[in-house]
Design an enzyme around this catalytic site. Structure first.
Site, PDB file in Angstrom:
ATOM      1  N   CYS A 252     -27.678   6.282  59.438  1.00 17.03           N
ATOM      2  CA  CYS A 252     -28.565   6.502  58.541  1.00 17.03           C
ATOM      3  C   CYS A 252     -28.795   5.754  57.212  1.00 17.03           C
ATOM      4  O   CYS A 252     -29.820   5.434  56.524  1.00 17.03           O
ATOM      5  CB  CYS A 252     -28.544   7.996  58.108  1.00 17.03           C
ATOM      6  SG  CYS A 252     -26.886   8.434  57.142  1.00 17.03           S
TER       7      CYS A 252
ATOM      8  N   HIS B 130     -24.332  11.807  54.868  1.00 17.10           N
ATOM      9  CA  HIS B 130     -25.603  11.652  55.076  1.00 17.10           C
ATOM     10  C   HIS B 130     -26.527  11.207  54.306  1.00 17.10           C
ATOM     11  O   HIS B 130     -26.546  11.666  52.990  1.00 17.10           O
ATOM     12  CB  HIS B 130     -25.904  12.758  56.107  1.00 17.10           C
ATOM     13  CG  HIS B 130     -27.145  12.621  56.860  1.00 17.10           C
ATOM     14  ND1 HIS B 130     -27.382  11.492  57.810  1.00 17.10           N
ATOM     15  CD2 HIS B 130     -28.179  13.416  57.296  1.00 17.10           C
ATOM     16  CE1 HIS B 130     -28.333  11.697  58.635  1.00 17.10           C
ATOM     17  NE2 HIS B 130     -29.034  12.936  57.927  1.00 17.10           N
TER      18      HIS B 130
END
Length: 340
Positions: free
Chosen positions: A4, A182
């Site tokens: 990510c 994340h």
């Protein structure tokens, strides 16, 4: 995050493209070498291990963006396979130049990708967002222990350390939200969110820097500092007059509402009262029924003087409150989207 850290900046760039309605803009690599580098690999249909994959990588150079775009679209299927993220990352690093990346990283012993957990470093995220592989996220240059450090300006929120205003004020209303593990993407269609600040919005932001706990007031001893920061008349005699006017009861505090009424009585915020917002988390397990999709909601930006209608108290909201302290979110789904 892991992949990510590469994917989220690419999603932001695609969002820019949709807003700008222009030719697809590849990530700008500032201070890059004179040529553009594209990594490709002649991959077979079967699964390949990491070592075999790296033996198949080919490096191709291009003199201009037009040639690079043609090559990317020609190799589109390669970029969609298992190793597409790595091919893209290698292309960016080689275009920037390994020596240039090393010169910009504050600690050359710090890897761009954590070897244990696979998390992308802040230097990697900044490289993909801004073209500079610096570690820090505040504005401009800052002296740290006698060393001047170049700092980035683009768009990202963080809830674990303070981020500069430049990162929070992009050209288009698209932001990356960060958790410990994340990165996700938050965006809106409301362009007033990234419009230049009105004088009152600037004043409220400055006032709140002297009110870090968002109490809605400051000690009257700080009034002179606030007025000076806003280029208002700040002579001690005039400041004392304002103290008596804004605090007639002698409580020793200056309320934000009274400060606004005195110095910015006719000015309104340029931001709409409410507007649709969207959040995207690329992890299956973080989405309803493990189906990756955008979550839509409505945001309301309220002033301190407005009655508070408290909605959720999720990490997404707390993250956004670093830019809009009085934001409220109402999502169109049964559960709020996740940062993780």
């Amino acid at each position: 995050g892991g992949p990510c850290a590469v994917i989220a900046p690419v999603q932001v760039k695609y969002g820019q493209y949709l807003f700008a309605v222009c030719n697809l803009c590849f990530i700008a690599v500032c201070g890059a070498e004179k040529c553009l580098v594209l990594c490709i690999a002649a991959l077979a249909a079967e699964e390949l291990g990491s070592e075999r994959f790296h033996t198949l990588i080919q490096k191709r150079t291009y003199a201009n963006v037009t040639e690079l775009k043609e090559a990317v679209f020609d190799q589109y299927s390669t970029w969609r396979n298992r190793f597409g993220v790595l091919l893209f990352l290698y292309s960016v690093i080689l275009t920037k130049g390994i020596a240039n990346v090393r010169n910009e990283i504050e600690d050359t012993a710090e890897p761009l990708i954590d070897p244990v957990y696979g998390h992308g470093s802040q230097s990697l995220i900044n490289l993909l967002l801004t073209g500079y592989a610096v570690l820090n996220v505040w504005d401009g240059d800052r002296e740290c222990s006698g060393m001047s450090k170049l700092l980035m300006h683009f768009y990202i929120f963080e809830i674990y350390f303070q981020v500069g205003g430049f990162l929070k004020s992009p050209k288009f209303p698209i932001w990356i939200l960060g958790s410990e593990t994340h990165l996700t993407v938050f965006f809106a269609k409301e362009m007033s969110l990234v419009a230049p600040e009105s004088p009152w919005e600037q004043a409220r932001r400055v006032f709140q820097t002297y009110d870090p706990e968002d109490n809605g007031f400051i000690p009257d001893t700080l009034l002179e500092d606030v007025m000076r920061a806003l280029d208002l008349v700040s002579d001690p005699e005039y400041v004392n007059i304002m103290k008596n006017k804004l605090d007639p009861e002698g409580l020793g505090i200056i309320l934000l509402g009274k400060f606004r009424q005195e110095f910015f009585p006719e000015q309104e915020s340029t931001i709409q009262d409410s507007f649709p917002v969207y959040h995207h988390n690329g992890l299956k397990q973080s989405n309803h029924n493990e189906k990756v999709m955008y979550v839509e909601g409505t945001a309301v930006i309220m002033g301190f003087e407005d009655p508070m209608v408290r909605t959720d108290d999720t990490p997404v909201k707390r993250c956004l409150q670093t830019k809009w302290p009085y934001i409220e979110l109402m999502w169109n789904t049964d559960r709020s989207p996740s940062l993780n």
